[in-house]
Design an enzyme around this catalytic site. Structure first.
Site, PDB file in Angstrom:
ATOM      1  N   TRP A 193      35.517  28.246  -5.595  1.00  0.00           N
ATOM      2  CA  TRP A 193      33.969  28.120  -5.463  1.00  0.00           C
ATOM      3  C   TRP A 193      33.300  28.691  -6.850  1.00  0.00           C
ATOM      4  O   TRP A 193      32.424  28.184  -7.102  1.00  0.00           O
ATOM      5  CB  TRP A 193      33.482  28.935  -4.237  1.00  0.00           C
ATOM      6  CG  TRP A 193      33.613  27.912  -3.050  1.00  0.00           C
ATOM      7  CD1 TRP A 193      34.482  28.230  -1.821  1.00  0.00           C
ATOM      8  CD2 TRP A 193      33.097  26.821  -2.923  1.00  0.00           C
ATOM      9  NE1 TRP A 193      34.508  27.251  -1.164  1.00  0.00           N
ATOM     10  CE2 TRP A 193      33.585  26.140  -1.544  1.00  0.00           C
ATOM     11  CE3 TRP A 193      32.364  25.866  -3.651  1.00  0.00           C
ATOM     12  CZ2 TRP A 193      33.135  24.757  -1.034  1.00  0.00           C
ATOM     13  CZ3 TRP A 193      31.784  24.806  -2.867  1.00  0.00           C
ATOM     14  CH2 TRP A 193      32.405  24.054  -1.634  1.00  0.00           C
TER      15      TRP A 193
ATOM     16  N   LYS B 184      28.733  28.756   7.440  1.00  0.00           N
ATOM     17  CA  LYS B 184      29.759  29.381   7.789  1.00  0.00           C
ATOM     18  C   LYS B 184      29.505  30.553   8.953  1.00  0.00           C
ATOM     19  O   LYS B 184      30.117  30.614   9.530  1.00  0.00           O
ATOM     20  CB  LYS B 184      30.292  30.153   6.408  1.00  0.00           C
ATOM     21  CG  LYS B 184      30.344  29.204   5.214  1.00  0.00           C
ATOM     22  CD  LYS B 184      31.655  28.429   5.060  1.00  0.00           C
ATOM     23  CE  LYS B 184      31.368  27.138   4.276  1.00  0.00           C
ATOM     24  NZ  LYS B 184      31.315  27.262   2.831  1.00  0.00           N
TER      25      LYS B 184
ATOM     26  N   ASP C   8      27.205  34.613  -4.521  1.00  0.00           N
ATOM     27  CA  ASP C   8      27.223  33.461  -3.681  1.00  0.00           C
ATOM     28  C   ASP C   8      27.954  34.158  -2.291  1.00  0.00           C
ATOM     29  O   ASP C   8      29.195  34.170  -2.300  1.00  0.00           O
ATOM     30  CB  ASP C   8      28.049  32.343  -4.009  1.00  0.00           C
ATOM     31  CG  ASP C   8      28.276  31.258  -3.132  1.00  0.00           C
ATOM     32  OD1 ASP C   8      28.142  31.569  -2.010  1.00  0.00           O
ATOM     33  OD2 ASP C   8      28.916  30.413  -3.643  1.00  0.00           O
TER      34      ASP C   8
HETATM   35  C1  LIG Z   1      31.308  26.528   1.549  1.00  0.00           C
HETATM   36  C2  LIG Z   1      30.784  27.150   0.262  1.00  0.00           C
HETATM   37  C3  LIG Z   1      30.038  26.691  -0.550  1.00  0.00           C
HETATM   38  C4  LIG Z   1      29.341  25.267  -0.552  1.00  0.00           C
HETATM   39  O1  LIG Z   1      28.500  25.037   0.307  1.00  0.00           O
HETATM   40  P1  LIG Z   1      27.692  23.806   0.547  1.00  0.00           P
HETATM   41  O2  LIG Z   1      26.727  24.025   1.565  1.00  0.00           O
HETATM   42  O3  LIG Z   1      28.788  22.652   0.938  1.00  0.00           O
HETATM   43  O4  LIG Z   1      27.191  23.274  -0.906  1.00  0.00           O
HETATM   44  C5  LIG Z   1      29.686  27.365  -1.911  1.00  0.00           C
HETATM   45  N1  LIG Z   1      30.307  28.391  -1.912  1.00  0.00           N
HETATM   46  C6  LIG Z   1      31.201  29.245  -1.086  1.00  0.00           C
HETATM   47  C7  LIG Z   1      31.574  30.639  -1.344  1.00  0.00           C
HETATM   48  C8  LIG Z   1      31.281  28.474   0.060  1.00  0.00           C
HETATM   49  O5  LIG Z   1      32.249  29.043   0.739  1.00  0.00           O
END
Ligand SMILES: *Cc1c(COP(=O)(O)O)cnc(C)c1O
Length: 351
Positions: free
Chosen positions: A105, A187, A163
């Site tokens: 990521w 999540k 993030d």
């Molecule tokens: C799932 C995830 C993303 C991506 O999220 P989207 O909503 O699919 O763009 C980005 N960063 C992390 C750490 C993630 O777990």
């Protein structure tokens, strides 16, 4: 009907109580004869009973100081991979930011940032802040590899951007240590297609001149996230999830449960030679636990048999293979116990 224990990394399990409430309100919310997402996002009902309480409860859960904005952005976390550099790179004259390169990521965030400026890459261990950086970006929980950085990097005066998609609300955080936090909802909060941003107010207003309106954080700040029609369903559901979490005792209470869940699973993994987890102990994720049986065929069989036992979505990400148990806030401790019992039984049969 049997609701399974769902270990999906995202879109992830949502608490049953939250879904029950959606079910009870979906035809007639607050006696208006419609659901919360069939009405105007600018009307009094939506403002006063959905988006404002959602923001209020989110602030309460994370103890967000007044000089931080909370934004609801109607797209995933990946959009922020471009928005962050577009909005923050121009804080330094030399258009430079530092990214901690720790997994898949963060790698995607880096690739996007490199389109807009000079991106210095560092590993978590050997990172040092430098005042000529516009900001420093990191991914505290690498969802795919199951790596989590439990310490917050020290960045001095340079804003730290995180993030937090796969760890937000799983534990208390000191917001003051961050300049900007973004997180996809799917999540640990609500369904996909919504992300949340926590942004310190002095960082607003540096966007590059060619930044599209909807990629400029200032657009969301100036309009209370209502410049365009937001993800009304996602925000409504996020609000219910925040209320649910407050009822569980908030972030302080859930963090204890989360730690206990992860500890049980890691303790079991450490106690057997059948399963392996290869993450350095100090970086083990509390949210995503990646493990392997002795071979890929058994991994496949594990997925087939666990699915039949109502333990679903345990297949690892294709980039790393193996198995992965994502155990976010909504996963009850009983789900982890059921998984461990299944793992013991599987080991007995195939070791
Ligand atoms: C799932 C995830 C993303 C991506 O999220 P989207 O909503 O699919 O763009 C980005 N960063 C992390 C750490 C993630 O777990």
């Amino acid at each position: 009907m049997t609701r399974a224990y769902n270990f999906c990394s995202g879109p992830a399990m949502i608490p049953t109580e939250v879904l029950e409430r959606v079910k009870s309100e979906i035809l007639d919310w607050n006696n208006i004869g419609a659901s919360a997402f069939e009405i105007s996002h600018r009307g009094k009902d939506y403002l006063e009973k959905v988006i404002e309480p959602a923001e209020h409860h989110f602030r309460q859960l994370l103890n967000i100081p007044k000089n931080y904005h909370v934004l609801f952005t109607s797209f995933g976390a990946s959009h922020h991979f471009a928005m962050v550099p577009l909005n923050l790179l121009d804080r330094s004259k030399n258009n430079t930011a530092c990214y901690i390169d720790s997994g898949i990521w963060s790698g995607k965030a880096i690739k996007e940032a490199q389109r807009y400026g000079n991106i210095i890459l560092k590993k978590f261990e050997d990172f040092k802040s430098q005042s000529d950086y516009s900001y420093i970006h990191y991914t505290p929980n690498e969802t795919i590899e199951g790596i989590q950085f439990h310490d917050i990097p020290k960045t001095g005066d340079v804003p730290l951007v995180a993030d937090m998609s796969s760890e937000i609300l799983s534990k208390p955080i000191d917001i003051k240590k961050f300049g900007l936090i973004y997180a996809g909802a799917q999540k640990n909060i609500a369904p996909a297609g919504l992300s949340l941003v926590i942004m310190r107010d002095d960082l607003v207003g540096f966007a590059k001149s060619f930044t599209p309106t909807l990629y400029n954080y200032k657009t969301y700040v100036d309009s209370q996230s209502l410049y365009h029609t937001p993800n009304t369903f996602g925000i409504y559901l996020a609000g219910l999830a925040f209320e649910w979490l407050l009822k569980q005792g908030g972030v302080e209470a859930i963090t204890k449960i989360n730690q206990r869940k992860a500890q049980k699973l890691y303790d079991y993994l450490d106690s057997t030679d059948f399963y392996k987890n290869s993450v350095d102990k100090k970086y083990r994720s509390v949210m995503n636990i990646v493990f392997y049986t002795p071979n890929a065929e058994l991994d496949k069989l594990f997925v087939e048999e666990s699915t039949k036992a109502h333990l679903i979505n345990l297949k690892g990400h294709k980039a790393v293979g193996g198995l992965r148990a994502s155990i976010y806030n909504a996963m009850p401790e009983a789900g982890v116990d059921a998984l461990i019992n299944f793992m013991k039984d599987f080991e007995k049969r195939y070791a």
